[in-house]
Scaffold this motif. Structure first.
Motif, short mmCIF file in Angstrom:
data_model
loop_
_atom_site.label_atom_id
_atom_site.label_comp_id
_atom_site.label_asym_id
_atom_site.label_seq_id
_atom_site.Cartn_x
_atom_site.Cartn_y
_atom_site.Cartn_z
N UNK A 1 -38.45 7.90 -55.26
CA UNK A 1 -37.28 7.74 -54.39
C UNK A 1 -37.59 8.39 -53.04
N UNK A 2 -37.81 7.57 -52.02
CA UNK A 2 -38.26 8.10 -50.72
C UNK A 2 -37.19 8.94 -50.05
N UNK A 3 -35.93 8.58 -50.25
CA UNK A 3 -34.85 9.39 -49.67
C UNK A 3 -34.89 10.80 -50.23
N UNK A 4 -35.08 10.91 -51.54
CA UNK A 4 -35.17 12.21 -52.19
C UNK A 4 -36.41 12.97 -51.71
N UNK A 5 -37.54 12.29 -51.66
CA UNK A 5 -38.79 12.94 -51.26
C UNK A 5 -38.74 13.45 -49.82
N UNK B 1 -37.63 17.11 -49.24
CA UNK B 1 -38.51 18.20 -49.67
C UNK B 1 -39.50 18.54 -48.55
N UNK B 2 -39.88 19.81 -48.47
CA UNK B 2 -40.72 20.24 -47.34
C UNK B 2 -42.21 20.28 -47.65
N UNK B 3 -42.61 19.93 -48.86
CA UNK B 3 -44.03 19.88 -49.22
C UNK B 3 -44.26 18.68 -50.13
N UNK B 4 -45.34 17.96 -49.90
CA UNK B 4 -45.67 16.79 -50.72
C UNK B 4 -47.06 16.97 -51.32
N UNK B 5 -47.17 16.78 -52.62
CA UNK B 5 -48.47 16.87 -53.31
C UNK B 5 -48.83 15.50 -53.87
N UNK B 6 -50.00 15.00 -53.50
CA UNK B 6 -50.47 13.71 -54.01
C UNK B 6 -51.47 13.96 -55.14
N UNK B 7 -51.14 13.45 -56.32
CA UNK B 7 -52.00 13.61 -57.49
C UNK B 7 -52.75 12.30 -57.74
N UNK B 8 -54.08 12.36 -57.75
CA UNK B 8 -54.91 11.20 -58.04
C UNK B 8 -55.82 11.53 -59.22
N UNK B 9 -56.64 10.55 -59.62
CA UNK B 9 -57.55 10.78 -60.74
C UNK B 9 -58.64 11.78 -60.35
N UNK B 10 -58.81 11.99 -59.03
CA UNK B 10 -59.87 12.91 -58.57
C UNK B 10 -59.38 14.34 -58.37
N UNK C 1 -55.76 16.94 -56.55
CA UNK C 1 -54.41 17.02 -56.01
C UNK C 1 -54.52 17.53 -54.58
N UNK C 2 -53.83 16.84 -53.66
CA UNK C 2 -53.88 17.18 -52.24
C UNK C 2 -52.49 17.54 -51.76
N UNK C 3 -52.37 18.66 -51.05
CA UNK C 3 -51.07 19.14 -50.57
C UNK C 3 -50.90 18.85 -49.09
N UNK C 4 -49.73 18.33 -48.74
CA UNK C 4 -49.37 18.05 -47.35
C UNK C 4 -48.14 18.89 -46.99
N UNK C 5 -48.18 19.55 -45.86
CA UNK C 5 -47.11 20.47 -45.48
C UNK C 5 -45.94 19.79 -44.82
N UNK D 1 -43.93 12.54 -43.42
CA UNK D 1 -45.07 13.29 -42.88
C UNK D 1 -46.33 12.95 -43.68
N UNK D 2 -46.20 12.96 -45.01
CA UNK D 2 -47.33 12.62 -45.88
C UNK D 2 -47.84 11.21 -45.59
N UNK D 3 -46.90 10.28 -45.44
CA UNK D 3 -47.27 8.87 -45.19
C UNK D 3 -48.06 8.75 -43.88
N UNK D 4 -47.60 9.45 -42.85
CA UNK D 4 -48.28 9.41 -41.55
C UNK D 4 -49.68 10.02 -41.63
N UNK D 5 -49.77 11.22 -42.26
CA UNK D 5 -51.06 11.89 -42.38
C UNK D 5 -52.02 11.10 -43.27
#
Length: 398
Positions: A154-158, A161-170, A172-176, A181-185
């Motif tokens: 849910x993008x509205x919910x996300x 929040x002030x921090x986004x963590x992307x979890x992949x098979x390789x 986890x990457x944190x975006x501040x 903001x995460x989408x742009x970065x």
């Protein structure tokens, strides 16, 4: 996470089998507080005939603890949470087991709010919530004092929040920042990686071109050298020595270029693994053999209910045709799932008539009950392979 931190967890599916009423289910949070209150009342009764210093001291300790846990405001907090979650007072006595998926999620969220955990884990919390339920959740997230860990699409919910963590098979990457903001970065990073990949591809093409040209020049030099040696009458043994040296020189050059190409190929593979490999979901809902416009369902003044109470104030009348694309909207508990079950024939209307044509359907409910956990992905797909497609065709669709 601190050792004594209080954790709260809201799962994707609120699997309630409780026979409690809504009010009682939330009040269960205060069970330790109720026991403490009962102990205080028992002590008060005892102190009426025995006001010893020991009892007075114990009574004071219990009273302090009761006040510390906000015991005197428990009832008002409980009712406030119920009201905030959209439950009318007339619904407090409804059995939890009879509620819709969204209503159950709201009940569980209410219990978590009353628990006041230090850390709150929310797993797809908006999945079964209606529009009003989502708005209440968004308001809660904005005001929450707890640490929140949210898994959601849910993008509205996300974006709250002030921090986004992307979890992949390789990894986890944190975006501040929030989702935007995460989408742009992420876009900037992917573009940079794509440019790097294109540069490496150019380098590889150039390296292979140079390798071919060098090999061709070397081959021509070797041929000219052999002819010149033959004209000069160079002994055959010497010619063999010269040929062997030329072959070794060519092999060495080939190895150098092959090593460079291999290095570039490895770098490209590493870049590709960093690029998103999520395949775009492809669906085809136009494969029905039914002609467009064929009447599938005709409902006339239908209603449903248990005992003497009907679900809808006004009966429903509608027609469903092949090729229709319909969206059913409504608040949690208004009967959306019940209407789907009437359409599929799982239940029959209590009033009115519902005529169904002969047609096949797939019903994906909130709990994904058509999925059998013991099956593999391929086995699950094969179970619905009614056209008897060969295995490779099934895999292509997967």
């Amino acid at each position: 996470i601190q050792k004594n931190a209080r954790l709260g967890y809201l799962p994707q599916v609120a699997e309630y089998t409780s026979s409690h009423r809504i009010y009682d289910e939330l009040n269960e949070v205060f069970a330790p507080l109720r026991r403490l209150e009962a102990e205080i009342r028992t002590l008060e009764h005892t102190m009426a005939s025995d006001a010893s210093p020991e009892l007075m001291e114990r009574y004071a300790r219990l009273q302090d603890e009761f006040e510390k846990q906000e015991g005197y405001s428990a009832e008002s907090r409980l009712r406030g949470v119920l009201k905030g979650l959209g439950f009318a007072e007339s619904e407090y006595e409804l059995p939890v087991s009879s509620l819709s998926g969204g209503q159950k999620s709201r009940v569980m969220l209410g219990k978590l709010l009353l628990m006041q955990p230090d850390i709150l884990l929310l797993d797809e919390p908006t999945n079964h919530l209606d529009i009003q339920g989502r708005k209440r959740l968004y308001d809660f997230v904005k005001k929450a004092a707890s640490t929140l860990i949210v898994v959601s699409h849910d993008r509205t919910l996300l974006n709250l929040l002030n921090t986004t963590c992307e979890l992949t098979k390789n990894n986890i990457t944190t975006y501040g920042g929030n989702y935007e903001f995460y989408k742009e970065q992420k876009g900037i990073m992917l573009n940079a990686l794509q440019q790097q990949l294109e540069e490496k591809e150019k380098e590889l093409r150039l390296a292979r071109k140079i390798a071919r040209e060098v090999a061709e020049r070397k081959e021509k030099q070797n041929v000219r050298g052999e002819k010149a040696s033959a004209r000069k009458g160079t002994p055959r043994i010497m010619m063999n020595v010269l040929k062997d040296r030329a072959e070794k020189s060519t092999t060495k050059l080939n190895d150098i270029h092959a090593e460079k190409a291999e290095k570039l190929t490895g770098e490209m593979a590493q870049i590709r693994s960093s690029l998103s490999d999520a395949a775009v979901l492809k669906t085809d809902f136009d494969t029905s053999g039914l002609r467009t416009g064929k009447i599938l369902i005709t409902a006339t003044d239908i209603n449903f209910g248990y005992e003497d109470e009907l679900l809808w104030k006004a009966p429903l009348s509608f027609q469903l045709k092949s090729g229709d694309r319909l969206c059913i909207e409504g608040s949690n508990g208004c009967g959306k799932t019940t209407l789907l079950k009437l359409i599929t024939g799982d239940i029959t209307p209590k009033e009115g008539t519902l005529i169904r044509a002969d047609f096949k359907y797939v019903y994906l409910n909130q709990e994904y009950s058509i999925i059998q956990n013991e099956r593999s992905v391929l086995q699950q797909a094969e179970a619905f392979n009614i056209r008897n497609l060969p295995e490779h065709e099934v895999k292509i669709r997967l």
